[in-house]
Scaffold this motif. Structure first.
Motif, PDB file in Angstrom:
ATOM      1  N   ARG A  41       0.755  -0.998   0.032  1.00 17.52           N
ATOM      2  CA  ARG A  41      -0.002   0.000  -0.068  1.00 17.52           C
ATOM      3  C   ARG A  41       0.846   1.276  -0.033  1.00 17.52           C
ATOM      4  N   SER A  42       0.226   2.332  -0.640  1.00 18.04           N
ATOM      5  CA  SER A  42       1.314   3.463  -0.883  1.00 18.04           C
ATOM      6  C   SER A  42       1.516   4.176   0.170  1.00 18.04           C
ATOM      7  N   LEU A  43       0.583   4.290   1.219  1.00 17.34           N
ATOM      8  CA  LEU A  43       0.591   4.915   2.581  1.00 17.34           C
ATOM      9  C   LEU A  43       1.876   4.478   3.283  1.00 17.34           C
ATOM     10  N   PHE A  85      -4.371   5.707 -12.698  1.00 14.40           N
ATOM     11  CA  PHE A  85      -4.906   4.351 -12.367  1.00 14.40           C
ATOM     12  C   PHE A  85      -4.908   4.368 -10.441  1.00 14.40           C
ATOM     13  N   ILE A  86      -6.011   4.078 -10.124  1.00 17.33           N
ATOM     14  CA  ILE A  86      -6.443   3.914  -8.702  1.00 17.33           C
ATOM     15  C   ILE A  86      -6.573   2.304  -8.467  1.00 17.33           C
ATOM     16  N   TYR A  87      -5.875   1.945  -7.511  1.00 22.10           N
ATOM     17  CA  TYR A  87      -6.289   0.477  -6.896  1.00 22.10           C
ATOM     18  C   TYR A  87      -7.531   0.510  -5.792  1.00 22.10           C
ATOM     19  N   VAL A 125      -4.477   0.416   4.174  1.00 22.31           N
ATOM     20  CA  VAL A 125      -2.986  -0.003   4.681  1.00 22.31           C
ATOM     21  C   VAL A 125      -2.411  -1.268   4.825  1.00 22.31           C
ATOM     22  N   ASN A 126      -1.040  -1.422   4.786  1.00 17.65           N
ATOM     23  CA  ASN A 126      -0.536  -2.713   4.832  1.00 17.65           C
ATOM     24  C   ASN A 126      -1.030  -3.544   5.839  1.00 17.65           C
ATOM     25  N   MET A 127      -0.844  -4.767   5.872  1.00 18.54           N
ATOM     26  CA  MET A 127      -1.352  -5.846   6.926  1.00 18.54           C
ATOM     27  C   MET A 127      -0.618  -5.210   8.349  1.00 18.54           C
ATOM     28  N   ARG A 169       6.473  -5.406   4.581  1.00 17.15           N
ATOM     29  CA  ARG A 169       6.814  -4.043   4.023  1.00 17.15           C
ATOM     30  C   ARG A 169       6.528  -4.072   2.850  1.00 17.15           C
ATOM     31  N   VAL A 170       6.757  -4.994   1.936  1.00 19.23           N
ATOM     32  CA  VAL A 170       6.454  -4.908   0.322  1.00 19.23           C
ATOM     33  C   VAL A 170       5.861  -6.054  -0.126  1.00 19.23           C
ATOM     34  N   ALA A 171       5.150  -6.956   0.648  1.00 16.97           N
ATOM     35  CA  ALA A 171       4.447  -8.146  -0.308  1.00 16.97           C
ATOM     36  C   ALA A 171       3.415  -7.818  -0.741  1.00 16.97           C
ATOM     37  N   ARG A 172       2.982  -8.591  -1.826  1.00 15.53           N
ATOM     38  CA  ARG A 172       1.902  -8.516  -2.436  1.00 15.53           C
ATOM     39  C   ARG A 172       0.678  -8.597  -1.523  1.00 15.53           C
ATOM     40  N   ASP A 173       0.875  -9.460  -0.609  1.00 13.34           N
ATOM     41  CA  ASP A 173      -0.413  -9.696   0.220  1.00 13.34           C
ATOM     42  C   ASP A 173      -0.940  -8.347   0.931  1.00 13.34           C
ATOM     43  N   ASN A 174      -0.206  -7.532   1.110  1.00 14.32           N
ATOM     44  CA  ASN A 174      -0.755  -6.247   1.580  1.00 14.32           C
ATOM     45  C   ASN A 174      -1.747  -5.397   0.684  1.00 14.32           C
ATOM     46  N   ALA A 175      -1.715  -5.620  -0.490  1.00 13.71           N
ATOM     47  CA  ALA A 175      -2.803  -5.139  -1.618  1.00 13.71           C
ATOM     48  C   ALA A 175      -4.088  -5.804  -1.399  1.00 13.71           C
ATOM     49  N   ARG A 176      -3.756  -7.058  -1.019  1.00 12.05           N
ATOM     50  CA  ARG A 176      -4.913  -8.090  -1.401  1.00 12.05           C
ATOM     51  C   ARG A 176      -5.858  -8.304  -0.310  1.00 12.05           C
TER      52      ARG A 176
END
Length: 580
Positions: A347-349, A379-381, A389-391, A432-439
């Motif tokens: 997440r960008s935040l 593009f907005i996700y 925010v992240n996990m 910090r950077v895993a794809r799971d954060n956005a999912r």
């Protein structure tokens, strides 16, 4: 003489839907197409013109739909072909376009083409994938070369049935197609592209579209990771020798029949000069591209960089990466995109601002201001518009679903014999950077599971859903959601500057603030500039005025504070229209 009408994909604002975590309509805990359909009025109100739906194709879901077993069907967990047809129609009825994901570097190992190909070396699809004999060393079988998969481990998988290895740049269940074969390309064009354009989709986000062409001698990659068996081999499969030939063929043989089809390319590991070869209008390959320099800050996509090795970037590096993406269109016929989040990024935040509850909403609006003033297709996700925010740091490896994250964790575990401190480092990198954060599922309201589902969600819903959700932000005029709506309105009203203007940074070396202008010396805006001030700090910052803006008439268009003053307060943003 009036200026030509720009392509629809240049002026539109796009919204990415990752279906499994977006909105569940039937209580099975997995988001679906009907869930998306139910939110189209919400997206329209937000200001969205283009919906990008991530893979909804039939798939064993080994890589969340990016392993496709049937290009011409919808995975039952997401719905039916009839549901997809309804989505196309309802998007169009509401004046929105629909993009699908185009995943044609590889298929699932359950695709009918691969099931045939792996049988033996003489079947009619024997060469549709990339097969090679084993390398024998001291009587033992080894992969054909030392290439490392993008997800870690060998890029080759042995098939006893056929007595050969096949190439997979991603997970083993994603065998790479052999684009060198004309009949393979024609089958892709027919089944993966024409089939959907005939049904009315408006274009595609093209997955890993610079990986199709490999170095067909398949040499060993140079050793850059000492002590590791498999080495990064991007030099042998990124931007390969026949990429441009094939993308031109695709445009001429297929896309041209359907009018202005948008092809938004994913071009990892590509410098600006090389990007232009794909996206300059005259080459007629891609419509626009995702440049990854911003989301790769800290080394995320460097050769062999592991998640736990990604470091915090500084603000000048961020400005430089933004500038590269912005400069792509300066004096060229190319087009770009503006984004900070997608299904593959944290997440960008957390990555670029702050998730501190004290400043979280203000920082979310600041990043919205930045994106809203950048040249390119915005593009907005999903969830970005409410500041997801992240996990949480409290979550452990048991909550992780993504094979890329799990591979990273187990790689550290095995390499360092399960040493607890190493496992802590591995988990810190994942957070910090895993794809799971956005999912993690989208928070629609403050009810159980954030209103995402009435059942048990496939992935744990973020603990903060009672504080960060659509329903509460709808009611709050000063919420990130309502700020995004205003920002998109301003972006459209001043599109000649915000969408099409030339970008200039004025405080490049400043570590805590970001000042830039947008200028377009045509179409009646010769005497106007957009001036954007952004704070990336918990401390008060001075304003850096560009020389030609000092003392000029300035109209405040938007700010994330009620009364902007002499200085920037922490995480403040403001945009002025300057009359020169």
């Amino acid at each position: 003489m009036s200026a030509p009408t720009p392509n629809w994909w240049k002026t539109g604002t796009a919204y990415q839907v990752w279906p499994a975590s977006y909105k569940d309509s039937n209580g099975d805990g997995i988001g679906d197409i009907q869930g998306l359909i139910s939110t189209l009025p919400y997206l329209k109100k937000l200001g969205i013109d283009i919906v990008w739906l991530s893979p909804m194709y039939k798939s064993p879901q080994k890589d969340f739909g990016y392993d496709i077993s049937d290009y011409q069907d919808v995975d039952p967990q997401f719905g039916t072909l009839a549901d997809l047809d309804e989505l196309i129609k309802k998007c169009h009825d509401m004046g929105m376009k629909l993009l699908l994901d185009l995943v044609i570097n590889h298929t699932s190992d359950q695709h009918k083409w691969f099931l045939e190909s792996k049988k033996d070396k003489t079947n009619e699809k024997a060469d549709w994938y990339i097969w090679r004999d084993a390398k024998m060393v001291d009587g033992k079988r080894h992969p054909p070369n030392n290439w490392r998969s993008i997800f870690g481990g060998s890029a080759w998988e042995w098939v006893e049935e056929r007595g050969q290895y096949y190439l997979h740049l991603f997970v083993p269940e994603q065998p790479d197609l052999n684009w060198e074969l004309d009949e393979v390309r024609q089958a892709i064009y027919r089944e993966a592209i024409s089939f959907w354009l005939d049904r009315g989709v408006d274009g595609f986000r093209v997955d890993t579209c610079n990986l199709y062409s490999k170095n067909t001698s398949y040499p060993d990659a140079p050793i850059v990771l000492m002590g590791e068996e498999y080495q990064p081999a991007e030099a042998h499969f990124v931007n390969g020798p026949r990429m441009h030939e094939w993308l031109k063929e695709q445009r001429e043989q297929v896309l041209d029949k359907y009018g202005d089809v948008a092809m938004v390319g994913e071009l990892p590991g590509t410098d600006a000069a090389e990007v232009l070869k794909y996206v300059a209008a005259e080459v007629r390959e891609l419509s626009c591209v995702f440049d990854f320099d911003v989301v790769s800050l800290g080394g995320r996509h460097g050769a062999g960089v592991k998640k736990h090795q990604v470091h915090k970037h500084d603000l000048p590096s961020f400005k430089q990466a933004i500038g590269k993406q912005q400069d792509l269109t300066r004096g060229t016929t190319a087009w770009s995109t503006a984004f900070l989040e997608n299904h593959d990024q944290a997440r960008s935040l957390n990555r670029f601002a702050t998730a501190d509850p004290k400043y979280r909403e203000k920082a979310a609006k600041m990043l919205a201001t930045l994106l809203g003033c950048l040249t390119g297709t915005l593009f907005i996700y999903q969830g970005q518009e409410i500041g997801m925010v992240n996990m949480p740091d409290s979550w452990g490896i048991e909550e992780i679903k993504d094979p890329d994250s799990l591979n990273a964790y187990h790689d550290v575990m095995h390499r360092h014999d399960g040493e607890p401190l190493w496992l802590e480092k591995a988990m810190a990198g994942i957070r910090r950077v895993a794809r799971d954060n956005a999912r993690t599922p989208v928070h629609w309201d403050s009810s159980k599971h954030g209103g995402f589902t009435t059942g048990e969600p496939w992935m744990r819903v973020h603990d903060l859903y009672p504080e960060i959700n659509v329903a509460d932000q709808e009611k709050n005029p000063s919420s990130p959601l309502n700020y995004w709506r205003k920002m998109i309105e301003i972006r459209q009203k001043y599109a000649e500057l915000a969408v099409f203007g030339d970008f200039e940074t004025w405080d490049f070396l400043e570590p805590d603030s970001f000042t830039f202008t947008k200028e377009n010396k045509s179409n009646g805006y010769e005497k106007k500039k957009l001036l954007t001030f952004l704070s990336f700090s918990d401390e008060v910052q001075p304003l850096h005025f560009p020389p030609d803006c000092k003392g000029k008439e300035m109209e405040l268009l938007i700010s994330n504070v009620d009364e902007p003053g002499k200085h920037l307060t922490p995480w403040e943003a403001r945009v002025y229209l300057v009359s020169l």
